[in-house]
Structures are given as C-alpha cells and as structure tokens.
Design an enzyme around this catalytic site. Structure first.
Site, mmCIF file in Angstrom:
data_model
loop_
_atom_site.group_PDB
_atom_site.id
_atom_site.type_symbol
_atom_site.label_atom_id
_atom_site.label_comp_id
_atom_site.label_asym_id
_atom_site.label_seq_id
_atom_site.Cartn_x
_atom_site.Cartn_y
_atom_site.Cartn_z
ATOM 1 C CG ASP A 186 -1.854 -1.224 1.320
ATOM 2 O OD1 ASP A 186 -2.335 -1.520 0.392
ATOM 3 O OD2 ASP A 186 -2.030 -1.553 2.509
ATOM 4 C CG ASP A 237 -4.858 13.387 8.746
ATOM 5 O OD1 ASP A 237 -4.147 13.319 7.593
ATOM 6 O OD2 ASP A 237 -5.217 14.656 8.753
ATOM 7 C CD GLU A 274 -12.241 15.500 11.895
ATOM 8 O OE1 GLU A 274 -12.401 15.971 13.259
ATOM 9 O OE2 GLU A 274 -11.154 15.656 11.152
ATOM 10 C CD GLU A 275 -9.708 13.203 8.100
ATOM 11 O OE1 GLU A 275 -9.808 13.481 6.813
ATOM 12 O OE2 GLU A 275 -9.479 14.157 8.762
ATOM 13 C CG ASP A 292 -11.528 13.630 15.057
ATOM 14 O OD1 ASP A 292 -10.768 13.380 14.073
ATOM 15 O OD2 ASP A 292 -11.293 14.973 15.989
ATOM 16 C CG LEU A 328 -4.356 11.501 13.896
ATOM 17 C CD1 LEU A 328 -4.436 10.444 14.517
ATOM 18 C CD2 LEU A 328 -3.366 11.921 12.915
ATOM 19 C CG ASP A 329 -8.722 15.915 18.564
ATOM 20 O OD1 ASP A 329 -9.375 16.878 17.729
ATOM 21 O OD2 ASP A 329 -8.215 16.383 19.459
ATOM 22 C CD GLU A 384 -13.258 17.856 16.668
ATOM 23 O OE1 GLU A 384 -12.047 17.580 16.283
ATOM 24 O OE2 GLU A 384 -13.991 18.830 16.584
#
Ligand code: AHG
Ligand code: MN
Ligand code: MN
Length: 338
Positions: free
Chosen positions: A68, A74, A97-98, A119, A121-122, A283
């Site tokens: 890959d 993120d 969120e993405e 989320d 990656l915050d 969040e």
C-alpha cells in the site's frame, strides 16, 4: 496496604467482560465492539509512534510492506478504524470526520445494532511537532430497522450515546471510555500490547485553576466571553485567581488534562465562526459524555452539549466543558448574568 506490586493487572478486555457480567442489561455484542476499537487504537498508535521516521525512511508516497502507499496519518487512521470495525457484526454504519457521508458496512459482512462516529486523528496539525494527538469515538444504538444503517441512526443527540471515549497518543497511550457507568482509563503497555487499567472511575475536580482555549481569538469573542477570561486573569487569592492558561490545540489532550486536573476547556463561537470550530458528532458529544460521567459539566452556552439536537453530520457547536463550578460561572458571563 496495596502496593504497585500487589495490584492485580486488569486488561481492558477483562475489565469490559467483567462489566458485562455485572450488569444484566449488558450484551456481549458491546464488549466485542470495544474490543475491536482497542485493536484499531493499537494499529493507529503503532503508526503514530513512527510519525517522525517518515523523513528518514521515506516520504508519504513510498510503498509499505503490504504494497500500500503510505498515507498521511489522518487518512491512515481513518481507514484503519473503518477496517477494524467493518466486519465485527456490531455496527450498521459509521461516520467519520474525514468523510462527507455515512460509511456503510460492506455487503459481505453482517450488520449489528450500533453506530460508530469517530474523529480518526484529532490535533493533526500537531503531528509534525511531536505533540500529543488522539482519536475520539461515539457509539449510539441504531434507531432504524432494515439491513443497512441510515443517516437517522447517526443524527442522535449526545445523551443517547451508549458509550464514548478517546485514545490519547501522548507520553504514553491511554484509552479512556465510558459506557454510562463511570469513566475508566487504560494505559498501553507496548511491550505486551495490552491496555492495562490505570485510571479507575475518574472524577473531575468540582473546580479547577486552569483555563484552556485559543485566546488568540479574543478580539472576535462576545463581550461575555471576553469578560469571563478577564475575570479568570484578575488576581483574587480567595477564589484561586489568576488561573493558569494551558492550550495544546489538540482537543483530546486539552480535555484529558481538564478531566484529570479540573478547570475549563472551551472553543466558543466568535464573530468569524458563530458556531465555533469543533464538531458536535465527532468531538463535542463524546468528550461531553466523558466529562459529565466524571461529574463535570458541558455546555453550548445555554444547555448541555448532550441536549443539542443534531441536524447534519458535520455541524459545529460552541463548546465549554470541565469542572462544574467553572462551566457554570462561564455560562453566567455568557448569558450576561455577571
Ligand atoms: P482535527 O485535527 O481533528 O481537525 O481537530 C483539530 C481541532 C481540535 O483538536 C483542537 O481543539 C482545535 O482544532 C484547535 O483549533 P485552533 O488551532 O483554532 O486553536
Ligand atoms: Mn478533531
Ligand atoms: Mn481529525
């Protein structure tokens, strides 16, 4: 006296199983879901801990061992969590969120009675500076019937969350969750790859002495918000002022510190962004459930975050959360009562 050496090791998995046994209304399905999430957390942690090596061992377009392309962290976290959760038979759909729309479970896998919003990656702007980042999750019971989940299953108010939590990738990696019976934290022992119970039944102090918000936005804040922060900075020994300012710019980190030390974390609305910056579903809701379960308060300025009725997946909301006394005082300023 119980010392560190006499304490029994309690893994996240065993803790969840024991909770299931203790409560008659609990189902095995839910422990399976949390177990899958802890695996996702370990996979993300493994990649996060190598973040700085990208400059040494190759850029984001190199191929990894499985062929890959190496993705931005993120995107990697987003796909990893989806793939760890899509085949367990616990979920009917997900939202991240993405991704703009809800994420369906592939046809070849069984579907389940829960919904996961996350989320992945915050605090992603902090990655390159090696500063704390995290992942956040929120779980609802589905409300629709039929084979596939729908938007309606995702758009539920926060008080209906069956569970919520986060993983903080900091000086150590901690998995914090609530399933409506207190808030518990587990620290990853990387040598054995297990999350071990380290923070049982976390309670947030009634009042703190730290405020956490992006004060660079001060000029755009409402009059009430400005007066509140001026108040916190005005010395008064008897009420513990001035407060200290701590702001990481990673909500997971700022909310985790607020949970442990008390005080207030906020991302208010302002003249430029009346609804603030943080997202209700990925969040604010999960963090609000954690804080409230630990004895604290959350607010959008007038009511608990958990009472906000969502109308769209990616909506924003002003958010104030932390120690009961601090959030109450903040609300009084916002509402012009002080
Ligand atoms: P994300 O990395 O998921 O986009 O979230 C970033 C958020 C949140 O973690 C943090 O509290 C806030 O952005 C910081 O925003 P400012 O830089 O405006 O202070
Ligand atoms: Mn975020
Ligand atoms: Mn994010």
């Amino acid at each position: 006296m119980q010392t560190a050496t006499t304490k029994k090791f309690m893994t996240l998995e065993r803790f969840i199983n024991e909770q299931e046994r203790l409560y008659a209304d609990a189902t095995g399905e839910f422990s399976g879901l949390l177990h899958d999430l802890s695996l996702a957390a370990k996979l993300v942690w493994r990649e996060v801990s190598k973040a700085g090596l990208v400059n040494i061992i190759g850029s984001t377009d190199r191929m990894n061992v499985s062929g890959d392309m190496v993705k931005k962290l993120d995107e990697f976290a987003d796909e990893t969590i989806y793939k760890a959760m899509d085949h367990g038979g616990h979920l009917c759909c997900m939202a991240s969120e993405e991704n703009e729309d809800i994420l369906h479970i592939p046809d070849e896998y069984p579907d389940g009675k829960y919904v996961l919003l996350y989320d992945p990656l915050d605090g992603s702007s902090n990655i390159d500076a090696n500063i704390t980042i995290g992942s956040i999750f929120s779980i609802f019971k589905r409300v629709t019937k039929g084979r596939k989940g729908a938007l309606e299953d995702c758009l539920q108010p926060g008080y209906k969350q069956a569970a919520a939590g986060y993983i903080i990738y900091g000086s150590s990696t901690i998995f914090v969750y609530t399933a409506g019976r207190g808030v518990h934290g587990f620290t990853l022992d990387p040598s054995v790859g297990e999350f071990l119970l380290s923070h049982e039944n976390i309670r947030i102090p009634k009042k703190g002495k730290i405020y956490s918000m992006n004060e660079g936005n001060f000029c755009n804040w409402s009059d009430g918000m400005q007066r509140y922060v001026q108040h916190l900075k005005t010395p008064d020994k008897t009420s513990g002022r001035p407060y200290s300012l701590r702001y990481i710019g990673t909500m997971v980190g700022d909310a985790h510190r607020t949970l442990l030390y008390g005080g207030i974390f906020a991302y208010p609305g302002d003249k430029k962004n009346p609804e603030g910056k943080l997202r209700l579903m990925y969040e604010c809701n999960p963090m609000a459930l954690i804080i409230e379960q630990a004895g604290g308060r959350s607010s959008d300025g007038t009511k608990s975050i958990l009472q906000v009725q969502p109308t769209s997946l990616h909506q924003h909301t002003p958010v104030f959360m932390g120690s009961e006394e601090d959030v109450t005082l903040c609300e009084e300023f916002l509402q012009g009562k002080r």
